[in-house]
Design a protein around this motif. Structure first.
Motif, mmCIF file in Angstrom:
data_model
loop_
_atom_site.group_PDB
_atom_site.id
_atom_site.type_symbol
_atom_site.label_atom_id
_atom_site.label_comp_id
_atom_site.label_asym_id
_atom_site.label_seq_id
_atom_site.Cartn_x
_atom_site.Cartn_y
_atom_site.Cartn_z
ATOM 1 N N HIS A 26 35.590 46.737 36.188
ATOM 2 C CA HIS A 26 36.890 46.150 36.247
ATOM 3 C C HIS A 26 37.215 45.278 34.824
ATOM 4 O O HIS A 26 36.826 44.265 34.834
ATOM 5 C CB HIS A 26 37.176 45.582 37.383
ATOM 6 C CG HIS A 26 37.123 46.344 38.723
ATOM 7 N ND1 HIS A 26 35.885 46.792 39.321
ATOM 8 C CD2 HIS A 26 37.903 47.013 39.372
ATOM 9 C CE1 HIS A 26 36.082 47.471 40.300
ATOM 10 N NE2 HIS A 26 37.174 47.709 40.446
ATOM 11 N N GLY A 27 37.974 45.789 34.262
ATOM 12 C CA GLY A 27 38.612 45.076 32.914
ATOM 13 C C GLY A 27 39.697 44.347 33.206
ATOM 14 O O GLY A 27 40.167 43.913 34.428
ATOM 15 N N GLN A 28 40.352 43.868 31.969
ATOM 16 C CA GLN A 28 41.665 43.121 32.293
ATOM 17 C C GLN A 28 42.686 43.703 33.206
ATOM 18 O O GLN A 28 43.264 45.038 32.934
ATOM 19 C CB GLN A 28 42.144 42.815 31.004
ATOM 20 C CG GLN A 28 43.335 41.927 30.776
ATOM 21 C CD GLN A 28 43.817 41.632 29.472
ATOM 22 O OE1 GLN A 28 43.107 40.980 28.618
ATOM 23 N NE2 GLN A 28 44.683 42.401 28.816
ATOM 24 N N GLY A 29 43.330 42.830 34.182
ATOM 25 C CA GLY A 29 44.313 43.409 35.084
ATOM 26 C C GLY A 29 43.698 44.138 36.015
ATOM 27 O O GLY A 29 44.548 45.137 36.868
ATOM 28 N N GLY A 30 42.534 44.347 36.230
ATOM 29 C CA GLY A 30 41.767 45.065 37.315
ATOM 30 C C GLY A 30 41.632 46.781 37.028
ATOM 31 O O GLY A 30 41.212 47.348 38.073
#
Length: 267
Positions: A26-30
Motif C-alpha cells: 500500500h503506497g501513498q493514498g492507500g
C-alpha cells in the motif's frame, strides 16, 4: 525502457517468474502496487533496502527482481517519509530514474508503481548479498536503537536481549504477570483509574494473560479503564476474550464501543 529492482523473499521467486509481482503493498493514498528502486551505477545504492527489508523476516533470504518498465509508466517517487505525508511526486518512470540518479545522496528514496508487474516485465531474478544497505534509516549506524513498540520488530534476531539491555520507559519489557496483578489489587475496588490504566498498558504487550482476574474491570465506572481493557486483552489468544468483548460492545461510552469494533476488525 527504465530498469528497476524489486526486493522480495526468495520463496516468492517461482511465483514471480510464473505470474509477475502482485500489487500487495500500500503506497501513498492507500493505492496498491509494487515498491522498487532504479538500477544505479552503484551496486550498494541500488540494493540499499536489503538489510532494512530483511528485518521483517523472509524465507530463504531476499532476492533482487529486475524489472523493465515503459518510460512513460506513471509512478510515485520520494523519500520514505514522504509517503506518510502524501508528498511523493507523481512522475513517469524515466523521470523517477533521472531524479534519483541526480541526487547526491539517494539513500532512503523509493519508487512506487501503482499496479502489478507482469511476467513479461520481469527481466531477471538473482540472489543478492544480505549485508548490503542500511538498517532502520540512513545514517542510523552509531545511534542508540529505539526499543519502543513502534520501532522494534517482533521476533527479530537479538530483539529480546536489546530490550533487556535498553528497556524503554513505556514500551517494555513488561513486568511479570504477578507484579502487574499485585498493582491491580493495590489499586483498590473499583480501583484508581490511573494505576489500572498503567497496568493494562503493560498487559497489552502480552499474547495471553490472566483474563479471569481482569474481567471485573469491564464494570469499572471510568470509561478510560474499560477502553484500556479492550486494547489490552482484545488480541489475546486466551479463552473468553470474545465473550468479554461481546459484553463491552454495547458499552454506554462511544470510545469503548469503537475500541471493541477496531480490535474485532483487525486480522
Amino acid at each position: 525502457m527504465a530498469m528497476f529492482v524489486h526486493l522480495t523473499s526468495a520463496a516468492n521467486a517461482p511465483r514471480v517468474r510464473r505470474s509477475g509481482i502482485r500489487a500487495v503493498s500500500h503506497g501513498q493514498g492507500g493505492v496498491r502496487g509494487v515498491f522498487c528502486f532504479p538500477v544505479l551505477p552503484s551496486y550498494t545504492l541500488t540494493h540499499q533496502w536489503l538489510r532494512e527489508l530483511a528485518r521483517s523476516g523472509s524465507r530463504g533470504g531476499l532476492v533482487a527482481v529486475q524489472v523493465r518498465l515503459d518510460d512513460g509508466q506513471d509512478v510515485l517517487v520520494g523519500r520514505y517519509g514522504d509517503r506518510a505525508r502524501g508528498a511523493q511526486a507523481a512522475v513517469t518512470a524515466v523521470e523517477a530514474v533521472r531524479r534519483i540518479g541526480a541526487l547526491e545522496d539517494p539513500r532512503g528514496w523509493e519508487v512506487f508503481v501503482p499496479r502489478a508487474i507482469g511476467p513479461r516485465e520481469v527481466h531477471r531474478i538473482r540472489t543478492a548479498p544480505q549485508v548490503a544497505g542500511w538498517r532502520y534509516w540512513p545514517d542510523a549506524h552509531g545511534v542508540r536503537p529505539c526499543t519502543c513498540l513502534g520501532c522494534r520488530v517482533r521476533g527479530e534476531y537479538g530483539s529480546r536481549r536489546l530490550r533487556e539491555r535498553l528497556p524503554h520507559p513505556l514500551d517494555g519489557p513488561p513486568p511479570p504477570v504477578k507484579v502487574l496483578l499485585a498493582r491491580v489489587a493495590a489499586a483498590g475496588d473499583p480501583g484508581d483509574p490511573a494505576a489500572l490504566r498503567e497496568a493494562l498498558h503493560w498487559f497489552g504487550m502480552r499474547r495471553r494473560g490472566p483474563l479471569a482476574q481482569l474481567a471485573r474491570l469491564a464494570g469499572h465506572p471510568d470509561p478510560g479503564v474499560r477502553e484500556n481493557l479492550v486494547w489490552a486483552v482484545g488480541r489475546w489468544s486466551t479463552p473468553g476474550v470474545a465473550e468479554l468483548l461481546e459484553s463491552l460492545a454495547d458499552d454506554p461510552h462511544p470510545d469503548v464501543r469503537e475500541a471493541v469494533e477496531t480490535v474485532r476488525s483487525d486480522p
